[in-house]
Write an enzyme that holds these catalytic residues in place. Structure first.
Site, PDB file in Angstrom:
ATOM      1  N   HIS A  35      -5.309   6.680   8.584  1.00 39.01           N
ATOM      2  CA  HIS A  35      -5.091   6.005   9.863  1.00 39.01           C
ATOM      3  C   HIS A  35      -4.987   7.022  11.000  1.00 39.01           C
ATOM      4  O   HIS A  35      -5.606   6.865  12.055  1.00 39.01           O
ATOM      5  CB  HIS A  35      -3.815   5.160   9.819  1.00 39.01           C
ATOM      6  CG  HIS A  35      -3.996   3.807   9.223  1.00 39.01           C
ATOM      7  ND1 HIS A  35      -4.232   3.610   7.883  1.00 39.01           N
ATOM      8  CD2 HIS A  35      -3.978   2.585   9.789  1.00 39.01           C
ATOM      9  CE1 HIS A  35      -4.344   2.314   7.653  1.00 39.01           C
ATOM     10  NE2 HIS A  35      -4.196   1.670   8.801  1.00 39.01           N
ATOM     11  N   LYS A 100       2.804  -3.978   1.489  1.00 36.62           N
ATOM     12  CA  LYS A 100       4.077  -4.541   1.043  1.00 36.62           C
ATOM     13  C   LYS A 100       5.164  -4.045   1.990  1.00 36.62           C
ATOM     14  O   LYS A 100       5.059  -2.974   2.570  1.00 36.62           O
ATOM     15  CB  LYS A 100       4.383  -4.160  -0.408  1.00 36.62           C
ATOM     16  CG  LYS A 100       4.603  -2.680  -0.636  1.00 36.62           C
ATOM     17  CD  LYS A 100       4.922  -2.388  -2.084  1.00 36.62           C
ATOM     18  CE  LYS A 100       5.169  -0.886  -2.247  1.00 36.62           C
ATOM     19  NZ  LYS A 100       5.459  -0.528  -3.630  1.00 36.62           N
TER      20      LYS A 100
END
Length: 180
Positions: A35, A100
């Protein structure tokens, strides 16, 4: 409910927190190192290593495939590590994220503004999730090893909508139901 990729804003707006979803099509894996690099490179080149518009990114770093496997265990990683980068990617058209754990308020606000959805995948079930991956190819940052960006072709990939594009958050609503 079945979702296909490209994952449009119209599809995203139909989903509600708590919906059980199966994803078909191409999704991309990327963790925090990828990212960071994607956004740094975008600042320089105005390009991403894949067309991010209407895509779903899975926060996972797959284990190596054993002989006769497409991919090794491919369980979700904790999403908060991508919170710094997610609002910017949502602005550029990222539509879905799979991981998650909780997301911060800036990510949720960006999801509401740009029409994004946060899906949860079951932690600890990476070997089972790998059964839904039909093909896996590295598309960028091979030097990152397990954290390289991979293009996965998935079929019936099981997730649940944790936070919908309206900001409804399963982590908040379900907690309140059972709080005593």
């Amino acid at each position: 409910m079945n979702v296909s990729v490209p994952f449009t804003i119209e599809q995203a707006k139909q989903l509600k927190a708590g919906d059980v979803v199966s994803i078909d099509g191409v999704i991309y894996t990327a963790r925090d190192a990828a990212h960071k690099r994607m956004l740094e490179e975008y600042d320089k080149t105005k390009k991403f290593p894949f067309d991010i518009q209407n895509q779903i990114v899975y926060y996972a770093g797959p284990a190596p495939a054993k002989p006769s496997q497409v991919i090794g265990s491919v369980g979700p990683t904790t999403s908060y590590r991508m919170d710094t980068y997610s609002p910017e990617l949502l602005k550029f058209g990222l539509r879905g994220m799979i991981g998650k754990g909780m997301r911060d308020k800036n990510v949720i606000e960006a999801m509401k503004q740009y029409g994004g959805v946060y899906f949860g995948a079951t932690g600890g079930a990476g070997a089972l999730l790998a059964n839904h991956v039909l093909k896996s190819d590295i598309v960028a940052y091979e030097d990152l090893g397990a954290e390289a960006i991979r293009k996965l072709v998935v079929k019936d990939f099981p997730v649940i909508v944790i936070i919908d594009s309206y900001g409804n958050n399963l982590y908040e609503t379900e907690y309140l139901k059972y709080k005593r």
